[in-house]
Design an enzyme around this catalytic site. Structure first.
Site, mmCIF file in Angstrom:
data_model
loop_
_atom_site.group_PDB
_atom_site.id
_atom_site.type_symbol
_atom_site.label_atom_id
_atom_site.label_comp_id
_atom_site.label_asym_id
_atom_site.label_seq_id
_atom_site.Cartn_x
_atom_site.Cartn_y
_atom_site.Cartn_z
ATOM 1 N N LYS A 59 0.815 -1.218 0.000
ATOM 2 C CA LYS A 59 0.000 0.000 0.000
ATOM 3 C C LYS A 59 0.851 1.272 0.000
ATOM 4 C CE LYS A 59 -4.250 -2.014 1.708
ATOM 5 N NZ LYS A 59 -3.852 -3.448 1.730
HETATM 6 C C1 LIG Z 1 -4.373 -4.509 0.931
HETATM 7 C C2 LIG Z 1 -3.594 -5.763 0.803
HETATM 8 C C3 LIG Z 1 -3.933 -6.761 -0.139
HETATM 9 C C4 LIG Z 1 -5.155 -6.674 -1.025
HETATM 10 O O1 LIG Z 1 -5.061 -5.678 -2.019
HETATM 11 P P1 LIG Z 1 -6.401 -5.143 -2.732
HETATM 12 O O2 LIG Z 1 -5.949 -4.001 -3.563
HETATM 13 O O3 LIG Z 1 -7.305 -4.715 -1.615
HETATM 14 O O4 LIG Z 1 -6.956 -6.256 -3.529
HETATM 15 C C5 LIG Z 1 -3.127 -7.881 -0.214
HETATM 16 N N1 LIG Z 1 -2.067 -8.042 0.593
HETATM 17 C C6 LIG Z 1 -1.709 -7.109 1.500
HETATM 18 C C7 LIG Z 1 -0.539 -7.362 2.383
HETATM 19 C C8 LIG Z 1 -2.445 -5.928 1.633
HETATM 20 O O5 LIG Z 1 -2.094 -5.019 2.544
#
Ligand SMILES: *Cc1c(COP(=O)(O)O)cnc(C)c1O
Length: 532
Positions: A119
């Protein structure tokens, strides 16, 4: 004339939004999500001229297709990009490594940002954008007039909160409040958030559950007096700028694999929750990047996998609680049904917020025809999305038309991975690789899906699995998989940056009860304190 630098709402309420509108509003006022009026195509010479670009140079080329230079001049955009990725530890920003040469299995590591989760790639950029737009608005004000400020409020059960805090720490005219359920986030994630001591960062430890925190945040946004007074801003996963930033690593890794395997068309396998990460891949593919397929890998919260197998998108009641995301854009509350708690908690969702964007494109491609006027096609697609979203809210689900499902299968495949398979794959990759590679449980969901594809289809296609978090953030799952194995010691997995966290100075505000009025009081007191 449709422009890729102008935006419309998936529910058709309005169009002609600027990029700045989409970033600062987050959600359209009709409850829809912003998408570009058209998907830009790549310049004719992109393969040759972009192939040696750095991550930052690629980001500039791609962002320029979606943001008018009248909104953000080139030099400003370059400087925003430089600052956003200067906090990453890897020179490549998102390095591609090979997990198994003989099986053409690769891993795209997205966790080299400040909070060790994917993120960061988006939220570092979003934080700088917020600051940039506010600074410009304030510079245009006559001397003496009050400055425009933004109060970002969000709820977290882990990853989003720390990435948002690191994206916004120290930013001028912005305050950030992150609510987490007291004692219910992992110790490392809690320490990551509360050890940030910048004056504009506030952690609220609320006695209650994640759903309580999420509900309070929604109530605060709906409180028009409070919202107008403090100018609330959101950083949740439906912000268009987050999707945009994530498109870059598909291009970056595509060029990386061309260097070792010229001419290959890779498949991308993406551990998926709110459908933001994999949706960025869909935009890359529609822009013209050669991608064989995008594989949606879910954990046991498998609404998306069920959709690709049946054409029906339906909320299943399962027992469990507390998860990140899981809120439909128009408010299906997770706790009314409950999500299953799994070993990959960042993917524990009931419905995927960003899926609405894909639905719009599926409807546009299959519920309209090329001989219709563009605005008419857009109107029909938005009407279809509105109809489906109403059904999701009132009937807990819907089925798409056979054409829309067929269209979805053109670009995507899907796999569902159980907790026990997740653990098994962490162990298998660790024991079978010379480097003793340790996967985090989310990345393991993706790798499990890729191994399954290899078992049924062979190894001829290069598969790139997106690795979304550093394993040290999810010690529970990693220990479950590896404890007792020769040579394994969790401390070896811990990066330097995590070692002092437990004893680092912390600042956190306790909120004794999950109560909106109490949270309002705390927020206003802390905001007043910032000004002193
Ligand atoms: C947010 C997240 C995801 C999922 O990503 P999306 O964009 O919500 O599909 C997968 N793995 C981790 C570690 C995350 O923080």
């Amino acid at each position: 004339m449709a422009s890729s630098r102008s935006y419309l709402s998936t529910r058709g309420g309005s169009s002609g939004f600027s990029f700045e509108d989409t970033v600062l509003k987050g959600l359209a006022s009709d409850g829809g999500l912003f998408i570009p009026e058209s998907i830009p195509s790549l310049p004719n010479d992109w393969q040759s001229t972009w192939s040696t670009h750095t991550f930052q140079e690629l980001a500039f080329q791609i962002f320029s297709l979606y943001i008018s230079p009248n909104e953000i001049p080139d030099e400003d955009l370059k400087s925003l990009i430089e600052r956003s990725y200067s906090t990453f530890r890897a020179e490549d920003i998102t390095p591609l490594t090979t997990l198994r040469n003989s099986e053409n299995l690769h891993l795209l590591e997205l966790f080299h940002g400040p909070t060790f989760a994917f993120k960061d790639v988006a939220l570092q950029f979003v934080g700088n954008l917020f600051e940039y737009f506010l600074a410009r608005r304030n510079a245009a004000k006559p001397a003496g007039e009050e400055k425009e400020t933004l109060t970002v409020i969000g709820a977290t059960s882990g990853d989003t909160g720390s990435a948002a805090i690191y994206g916004l720490r120290g930013k001028e005219n912005i305050s950030v409040f992150i609510l987490h359920p007291k004692g219910k986030v992992s110790p490392i994630q809690e320490a990551q958030m509360t050890s940030v001591l910048d004056k504009n960062v506030h952690n609220l430890a609320v006695v209650g559950t994640f759903d309580n925190c999420q509900d309070i945040v929604k109530e605060l946004f709906a409180d028009s007096a409070f919202n107008a007074l403090h100018k609330l801003g959101a950083v949740n996963s439906i912000n268009w700028a987050r999707i945009l930033a994530q498109i870059v690593y598909y291009f970056h890794s595509y060029f990386a694999i061309q260097r070792s395997h010229p001419g290959t068309t890779p498949r991308y396998v993406v551990p998926t929750g709110n459908f933001g990460d994999v949706l960025a891949g869909y935009f890359a593919k529609r822009m013209g990047l050669p991608i064989e397929k995008l594989v949606v890998a879910t954990n046991e919260n498998d609404i998306l996998d069920r959709f690709w197998k049946s054409g029906t998108y339906e909320i299943h009641a399962v027992s469990g609680k507390d998860a990140e995301g899981g809120i439909a854009a128009d408010g299906v509350k997770a706790h009314e049904f409950g999500v299953k708690e799994t070993l990959s908690p960042a993917m524990d969702i009931l419905v995927s917020s960003n899926f609405e964007r894909l639905l719009w494109y599926l409807a546009f491609e299959r519920e309209t025809t090329a001989d219709q006027e563009l605005t008419e096609r857009q109107r029909i697609a938005s009407e279809k999305v509105k109809e489906l979203m109403i059904a999701l809210k009132t009937k807990r689900g819907f089925s798409v038309t056979p054409g829309m499902l067929e269209e979805a299968k053109v670009d995507f495949g899907s796999e569902r991975v159980s907790d026990s398979q997740t653990v098994e794959t962490i162990r298998e990759i660790y024991t079978a690789s010379d480097s003793k590679y340790v996967l985090d449980p989310h990345s393991s969901v993706g790798v499990t899906a890729a191994l399954r594809q290899i078992a049924s289809n062979g190894t001829s296609i290069h598969q790139i699995c997106l690795s979304t978090a550093h394993p040290a953030k999810f010690s529970h799952a990693v220990d479950l998989a590896l404890n007792g194995l020769e040579g394994y010691n969790f401390d070896d997995v811990l990066p330097e940056q995590f070692k002092g966290l437990a004893v680092a100075e912390k600042r956190v505000e306790d909120v004794a009860k999950a109560d909106k009025e109490l949270v309002k009081e705390v927020v206003e007191r802390l905001l007043a304190g910032e000004k002193e």
